[in-house]
Structures are given as C-alpha cells and as structure tokens.
Design an enzyme around this catalytic site. Structure first.
Site, short mmCIF file in Angstrom:
data_model
loop_
_atom_site.label_atom_id
_atom_site.label_comp_id
_atom_site.label_asym_id
_atom_site.label_seq_id
_atom_site.Cartn_x
_atom_site.Cartn_y
_atom_site.Cartn_z
N ASP A 1 4.48 -5.03 12.93
CA ASP A 1 4.40 -6.13 13.89
C ASP A 1 3.31 -7.09 13.44
OD1 ASP A 1 5.01 -6.58 17.23
OD2 ASP A 1 3.22 -7.52 16.34
N GLU B 1 8.86 -10.87 15.81
CA GLU B 1 7.96 -10.79 14.65
C GLU B 1 7.76 -9.33 14.25
OE1 GLU B 1 6.52 -9.49 17.47
OE2 GLU B 1 4.47 -9.99 16.84
#
Ligand code: GH3
Ligand code: MG
Ligand code: MG
Length: 311
Positions: free
Chosen positions: A184, A228
């Site tokens: 992440d 993301e």
C-alpha cells in the site's frame, strides 16, 4: 484466373477439357494418371480439380481420397468426370471427398458454370477461415484486456483472484509454500492532494512496473489490487524469499526518489508491505491468507510505514 488440374487417361478428353478451361480464361494443368494427379496437386496447388473416375493405376476415387488426406484441414473443389451410372457414381463420388459430378462428354457450358459455383463456395470458405482467425485474435486480445489493469498495464484484481485460487489449491496439494504480499502506497491521499491525480496516476504506474519487474520467476505475479494497493503472488516461496523480493522492490521504489514533500518517510513516495505465507495447511482458504497479509500490512503502517512485515 486459377489453375485447374485435369486428370484423365484419355488424350481426347484431356484435349477437350484443356480447350474448355482455356476458353474460361483459367490455366489448365494436365495429368494422365491418378498418381500423377496427386503429385501435381502437391506441386501445383490448383484451385479446382477435374478428376476422371476410371483410370489405369489408382482410380479417381482413390486419387481424391489421397488428395483429401494430404490436406485434411483444407478444402479444394473436386469435380469427378465419368461415363458411368449417374446415381451410383454420384453417391460414391461424394463419399470419396468429391464435390460435384459431371457425365462425359462434358458440356463446356455446364463445366464453366460448375467451376464458377465451386469457386464461389471456395471464396466464401476462405473468407470464413479468415474471419474466424480474426475472431480468435480479437478474443485473445479481449481476454488479455480483461485481465489487465487499465491504468498501470500490469495484471488486475480479477486475474489475481483467479491465480491465487489456483496456486492455493496447488500449494495445499503439493505441500509447498505460497507467499502473498499486499503493498500500500504511503500517504498517497496527501500525494494526490499536493501533486494532483494525474501525477498520482503516473506514480502508481511507476510503482506497478517496479513490482512487475521485481517478479523474477515465471510463476511470480504482481497485480494492482485496487486503488493504491498492489498484491504479489509468489508460489513455492517461503516467507524469507518473499521478504527479500518485496524489500528489493521497496528499495527500488524509494530509489526512484519521487518527491512527496508531505510524506514523513523522507519526503519521497514509499510503500509498506505485509507478507503472509501459506505452509502446511496453515490457512483454510485464500481469503484467510490475504487477511493475514493485510494484518501484517497494518502493522507495517503502524510501525512507521516504508517497511515490509511478515505475518
Ligand atoms: P496510508 O499511508 O495510511 O496508506 O495513507 P493513504 O493516504 O495512502 O491512504 P488512504 O487510504 O487514506 O488514501 C488512499 C488514496 O489513494 C486515496 C486516493 O486519492 C488514492 N488513489 C486510489 N486510487 C487511485 C488512482 O487510481 N489514482 C490516483 N491518482 N489516486 C488513487
Ligand atoms: Mg490503501
Ligand atoms: Mg495508502
């Protein structure tokens, strides 16, 4: 103009058919026996074959059978020529791979019409084959697109879900290790706020390509998991190997030194990762393995980000 192969043992008939074919503006090629006809079929690749039934050596039926066997996936129109009993010969002619049947003496008008009709069929078949090849290619392209993330160009969540199910089953069956990494990007909301979404998208592309290129083995697999977040699947890889792999990627992304002035992790773009490894039936399902990787990722975030933690 196409090549028309004439196979007949009678010189008179050969001469008559040659003249008829020439007047249709086609190119006649002539063979005197069935064997020679098969040979000339191979070397000359005619567009249509006119094949006498009764000949010394192999007869027309056998010649047709050999021609069809030479090219089982192709089709070339074959017209049989015979003086025999129409109904019976026609049945046999079709059975041996012929497409039409003409009684001798052959009328040039009928011959010309039959050749035209068979060529039309041949054209249609060719177009169909071409179309089917185009369809296959389009399907392949669609399949690839369906498994690809449109932003980063690497694999998408859909293909990750498919592959993890497969590799999980295989790891359970063969008692091998299977590592999953969830990554992440750190403080990415702030990155978007500060540099804009276009820059954010470009950033995700660069991280995706680092992850994909860090996959060394052919079975290693990186995908965009969503937003993301990225996921990496490492079959037959223990946690130490997975840690080494993702640390390499993490250092490489940090090495890109993409400016992120709002990030406390050195004012550059970084990511955090959580690793979980399936071994000895530890997890019941892929979802459980992913949940453990997710927990490890949260710990990596808690411990200050820009790091990789094993579950
Ligand atoms: P953390 O370090 O805790 O992960 O913080 P974060 O800001 O990265 O986490 P958060 O989940 O709050 O925000 C994720 C942000 O990622 C939100 C969204 O703007 C951004 N994002 C998600 N998908 C995309 C995308 O496709 N393109 C761009 N540019 N940004 C995206
Ligand atoms: Mg997130
Ligand atoms: Mg984030």
């Amino acid at each position: 103009m196409s090549k028309i192969l004439i196979v007949d043992d009678s010189a008179t008939i050969r001469a008559a058919l040659t003249a008829a074919v020439r007047s249709m503006k086609h190119e006649p090629i002539v063979a005197e026996t069935g064997e020679q006809g098969v040979e000339m079929f191979i070397t000359e690749r005619p567009g249509v074959i006119l094949l006498d039934v009764k000949m010394p050596g192999i007869d027309g039926y056998e010649a047709a059978r050999r021609i069809r066997a030479l090219q089982p996936d192709e089709w070339i129109p074959i017209i049989f020529l015979s003086a025999g009993d129409y109904d019976q010969d026609l049945e046999r002619a079709i059975e041996c791979g012929g497409d039409d049947y003409l009684m001798k003496p052959v009328s040039p008008v009928v011959l010309s019409a039959k050749i035209r009709a068979l060529q039309r069929l041949d054209d249609m078949r060719r177009k169909q084959v071409e179309l089917s090849a185009q369809l296959t290619a389009a399907n392949r392209q669609l399949q690839a697109l369906a498994n690809q993330d449109s932003l980063t160009g690497i694999a998408n969540r859909r293909s990750f879900d498919f592959l993890i199910t497969q590799h999980f089953a295989q790891a359970a069956r063969q008692r091998t290790a299977l590592s999953v990494v969830l990554c992440d990007v750190d403080h990415f909301k702030a990155y978007n706020d500060r540099y804009g979404h276009v820059a954010g998208d470009e950033c995700l592309r660069r991280i995706g390509s680092v992850l994909a290129s860090t996959c060394r083995r052919s079975t290693d697999f990186a995908a965009r998991y969503g937003g993301e977040e990225f996921a990496v699947l490492l079959p037959d890889t223990p946690s130490e190997g997975a840690l080494e792999m993702i640390e390499t990627a993490r250092r490489e992304v940090a090495g890109l030194a993409i400016p992120h002035e709002l990030s406390p992790t050195g004012n550059i773009v970084t990511f955090s990762a959580g690793i979980a490894t399936y071994v000895n039936g530890r997890d019941d399902a892929p979802a459980q393995l992913i949940a453990r990787a997710d927990n490890a990722l949260y710990r990596a975030k808690d411990l200050g980000r820009n790091r990789c933690i094993c579950a």
